[in-house]
Motif scaffolding. Structure first.
Motif, PDB file in Angstrom:
ATOM      1  N   ARG A   7       1.062  -1.068  -0.143  1.00 45.39           N
ATOM      2  CA  ARG A   7      -0.125  -0.065  -0.486  1.00 45.39           C
ATOM      3  C   ARG A   7       1.422   1.117   0.198  1.00 45.39           C
ATOM      4  O   ARG A   7       1.660   1.592   0.675  1.00 45.39           O
ATOM      5  N   GLN A   8       0.817   2.526  -0.487  1.00 46.06           N
ATOM      6  CA  GLN A   8       1.058   3.382  -0.653  1.00 46.06           C
ATOM      7  C   GLN A   8      -0.072   4.903  -0.371  1.00 46.06           C
ATOM      8  O   GLN A   8      -0.641   5.190  -0.750  1.00 46.06           O
ATOM      9  N   GLY A   9       0.478   6.079   0.162  1.00 44.82           N
ATOM     10  CA  GLY A   9       0.076   7.184   0.369  1.00 44.82           C
ATOM     11  C   GLY A   9       0.943   8.224  -0.069  1.00 44.82           C
ATOM     12  O   GLY A   9       2.644   8.420  -0.176  1.00 44.82           O
ATOM     13  N   VAL A  10       0.878   9.307  -0.098  1.00 43.97           N
ATOM     14  CA  VAL A  10       1.867  10.501  -0.540  1.00 43.97           C
ATOM     15  C   VAL A  10       1.313  11.410   1.114  1.00 43.97           C
ATOM     16  O   VAL A  10      -0.095  12.016   1.207  1.00 43.97           O
ATOM     17  N   VAL A  11       1.978  12.893   2.002  1.00 42.45           N
ATOM     18  CA  VAL A  11       1.432  13.405   2.926  1.00 42.45           C
ATOM     19  C   VAL A  11       2.767  14.401   3.015  1.00 42.45           C
ATOM     20  O   VAL A  11       3.402  14.128   2.299  1.00 42.45           O
ATOM     21  N   PRO A  12       2.197  15.388   3.106  1.00 42.03           N
ATOM     22  CA  PRO A  12       2.613  16.610   3.137  1.00 42.03           C
ATOM     23  C   PRO A  12       3.661  16.652   4.197  1.00 42.03           C
ATOM     24  O   PRO A  12       3.840  15.971   4.897  1.00 42.03           O
ATOM     25  N   ILE A  13       4.988  17.231   4.300  1.00 44.04           N
ATOM     26  CA  ILE A  13       5.728  17.575   5.357  1.00 44.04           C
ATOM     27  C   ILE A  13       5.718  19.386   5.168  1.00 44.04           C
ATOM     28  O   ILE A  13       6.283  19.885   4.626  1.00 44.04           O
ATOM     29  N   SER A  14       4.758  19.642   5.888  1.00 42.20           N
ATOM     30  CA  SER A  14       4.415  20.910   6.136  1.00 42.20           C
ATOM     31  C   SER A  14       5.439  21.735   6.781  1.00 42.20           C
ATOM     32  O   SER A  14       6.065  21.403   7.847  1.00 42.20           O
ATOM     33  N   SER A  15       6.246  22.670   6.357  1.00 37.49           N
ATOM     34  CA  SER A  15       7.023  23.328   7.370  1.00 37.49           C
ATOM     35  C   SER A  15       7.087  24.905   6.487  1.00 37.49           C
ATOM     36  O   SER A  15       7.078  24.523   4.779  1.00 37.49           O
ATOM     37  N   ALA A  16       7.967  25.459   7.102  1.00 39.59           N
ATOM     38  CA  ALA A  16       8.525  26.965   6.529  1.00 39.59           C
ATOM     39  C   ALA A  16       9.394  27.178   6.176  1.00 39.59           C
ATOM     40  O   ALA A  16       9.954  28.723   6.280  1.00 39.59           O
ATOM     41  N   ASN A  19      16.231  26.480   2.591  1.00 37.46           N
ATOM     42  CA  ASN A  19      17.801  26.364   3.368  1.00 37.46           C
ATOM     43  C   ASN A  19      18.379  26.807   1.884  1.00 37.46           C
ATOM     44  O   ASN A  19      17.443  27.834   1.237  1.00 37.46           O
ATOM     45  N   ALA A  20      19.526  26.955   1.503  1.00 36.96           N
ATOM     46  CA  ALA A  20      20.451  28.636   0.441  1.00 36.96           C
ATOM     47  C   ALA A  20      19.155  27.617  -0.635  1.00 36.96           C
ATOM     48  O   ALA A  20      19.475  28.658  -1.896  1.00 36.96           O
ATOM     49  N   TYR A  21      19.244  26.902  -0.662  1.00 33.55           N
ATOM     50  CA  TYR A  21      18.198  26.442  -2.551  1.00 33.55           C
ATOM     51  C   TYR A  21      17.693  26.000  -2.948  1.00 33.55           C
ATOM     52  O   TYR A  21      16.515  26.673  -2.976  1.00 33.55           O
ATOM     53  N   ILE A  22      16.509  25.494  -1.707  1.00 32.13           N
ATOM     54  CA  ILE A  22      14.614  25.620  -1.551  1.00 32.13           C
ATOM     55  C   ILE A  22      14.386  25.771  -0.345  1.00 32.13           C
ATOM     56  O   ILE A  22      15.122  25.994   0.419  1.00 32.13           O
ATOM     57  N   ASP A  23      12.974  26.570  -0.514  1.00 27.86           N
ATOM     58  CA  ASP A  23      11.833  26.604   0.775  1.00 27.86           C
ATOM     59  C   ASP A  23      10.970  25.219   0.464  1.00 27.86           C
ATOM     60  O   ASP A  23      10.522  24.177  -0.661  1.00 27.86           O
ATOM     61  N   PHE A  24      11.075  24.570   1.690  1.00 25.82           N
ATOM     62  CA  PHE A  24      10.507  23.071   1.813  1.00 25.82           C
ATOM     63  C   PHE A  24       8.983  23.208   1.844  1.00 25.82           C
ATOM     64  O   PHE A  24       7.848  22.110   2.884  1.00 25.82           O
ATOM     65  N   SER A  25       8.305  24.382   1.518  1.00 29.84           N
ATOM     66  CA  SER A  25       6.760  24.957   2.080  1.00 29.84           C
ATOM     67  C   SER A  25       6.117  23.662   0.931  1.00 29.84           C
ATOM     68  O   SER A  25       4.294  22.973   1.344  1.00 29.84           O
ATOM     69  N   LYS A  26       6.840  23.186   0.543  1.00 27.96           N
ATOM     70  CA  LYS A  26       5.577  22.340  -1.030  1.00 27.96           C
ATOM     71  C   LYS A  26       5.582  21.102  -1.147  1.00 27.96           C
ATOM     72  O   LYS A  26       5.528  20.002  -2.027  1.00 27.96           O
ATOM     73  N   MET A  27       7.020  20.557   0.219  1.00 31.68           N
ATOM     74  CA  MET A  27       7.614  19.421  -0.050  1.00 31.68           C
ATOM     75  C   MET A  27       6.542  18.111   0.597  1.00 31.68           C
ATOM     76  O   MET A  27       5.756  18.563   1.476  1.00 31.68           O
TER      77      MET A  27
END
Ligand code: MG
Length: 392
Positions: A7-16, A19-27
């Motif tokens: 079984r598989q699913g997708v979950v958010p890693i919500s975070s504001a 780092n120097a390269y990416i914004d994690f809010s869409k991860m």
């Protein structure tokens, strides 16, 4: 040994955070549950997820890797001693895949591989670190692992005081070494970014009693050679624990140029996703086996089956597994660190919930953590993570 269900699913890693390269809010993260039956009446469900920094992989899992794993034969999945054989599952998953181009495919395979090792240890009735020590290290496991607190991200409006407060919280939790992001001051020229980062670093080193060897800094691959050398010259006097991902992870010869100038430890490898990429770093990156740190993350790089190949490659090149401190801050790498004698593991005390962090019953003491005796990887002993996984 057979796969009963996946079984598989997708979950958010919500975070504001950023780092120097990416914004994690869409991860996002993929999570999987694999139920395995041993043919003698025993059954176990293993869980896996992808480590932070890469996105969920529902398409690759659905179209290629889950169907291939479901089609794996009993012979492929079974060891001579009757145990589950993740290496056979790996070969089945990678059927019809060409070499090279390790991008997101290594993440999808890593998610399934983590679940298979969890199931393998549960079927054997032991924690994964014990299974690994027994299978690959003559039964010898470390009694604890060194861990360090990774944080120090850029938040909108976060100043030096807030950074020092954050690091103080990590010390209060039992960590002795901390890590912060540098090189990410938005929209600033090199000279201004450096002076801003020096103020941040000086404040944290002061908190650490002037001991720079308790602080690591992380650039997340943002610099070119000029910036890496400019920062390196300024960082050198601090004697930091390490200078992480100063350069693009795949640009090996610039690492060699930096390693000729910057004497304290350099760390990299979290964005290399195969044994062959790791071998190119070792061959061409000019890194020094007496001090530098290798951060390959087994969860992002085709799982532990491939990580075992990487450790074997390192041994052939004269590198000790103690030089490996995996990226990711997850319990999978922590089990590998203890069972296979690595140098330690990353930890994210305040970010990437609920995937970061370790079992509830094992606090960090003097910068080290002991392992619980829970069979498998130990997800059931971490209540916030188990709350997400058990819904599968
Ligand atoms: Mg990093």
């Amino acid at each position: 040994m057979r796969i009963a269900s996946i079984r598989q699913g997708v979950v958010p890693i919500s975070s504001a955070i950023a780092n120097a390269y990416i914004d994690f809010s869409k991860m996002t993260a993929s999570v999987v549950a694999i139920t395995v039956e041993d043919g003698a009446g025993k059954k176990a469900t293993g869980y896996g997820f992808n480590s932070n920094g890469r996105y969920a992989q529902p398409g690759l899992l659905t179209e290629r890797f889950i169907p291939r794993l479901q089609a794996a034969t009993e012979a492929e999945l079974t060891r001579k001693d009757g145990g589950l054989r993740p290496a056979g599952a790996w070969a089945a998953m990678m059927r019809n895949e060409k070499p090279g181009g390790h991008g997101d495919r290594s993440v999808a395979v890593g998610v399934l591989d983590m679940a298979l090792w969890d199931a393998a240890a549960k079927l054997a009735g032991v924690p994964l670190w014990r299974l690994l020590a027994d299978r690959y290290r003559g039964g010898q496991a470390d009694d604890s692992a060194w861990v360090y607190a990774a944080g120090g991200y850029y938040y909108p409006g976060k100043g030096v005081d807030a950074l020092v407060e954050e690091m103080k919280r990590y010390l209060g939790m039992g960590y002795t070494t901390v890590k912060m992001k540098i090189g990410g001051a938005p929209g600033t020229a090199l000279k201004e970014a450096l002076s801003e980062d020096m103020a941040r670093i000086e404040a944290v080193v002061k908190l650490l009693g002037g001991d720079g060897s308790r602080l690591a800094v992380d650039v997340n691959g943002r610099f070119g050679l000029h910036a890496a050398l400019t920062y390196g010259a300024a960082l050198q006097p601090f004697g930091l624990r390490w200078y992480e991902e100063p350069l693009d992870p795949l640009d090996y010869s610039t690492h060699a140029a930096l390693a000729e100038q910057y004497m304290p430890p350099i760390a990299t490898g979290e964005n290399l996703f195969s044994m062959l990429d790791a071998r190119n770093l070792i061959r061409h990156g000019g890194l020094r086996p007496d001090r530098d740190i290798l951060q390959f993350d087994p969860a992002l790089s085709y799982g532990l089956v491939e990580y075992l190949r990487t450790l074997e490659m390192l041994a052939r090149h004269g590198w000790s597994p103690r030089r490996c401190v995996p990226h990711g801050g997850h319990q999978f790498a922590l089990n590998i660190a203890v069972g296979l004698g690595l140098g330690g593991n990353e930890s994210y005390p305040e970010v990437f919930a609920p995937f970061g962090g370790f079992a509830d019953s094992t606090p960090v003491v003097d910068g080290r953590i002991k392992m619980p005796d829970t069979p498998g990887i130990g997800f059931e002993a971490k209540s916030a993570l188990w709350a997400v996984l058990k819904d599968l």
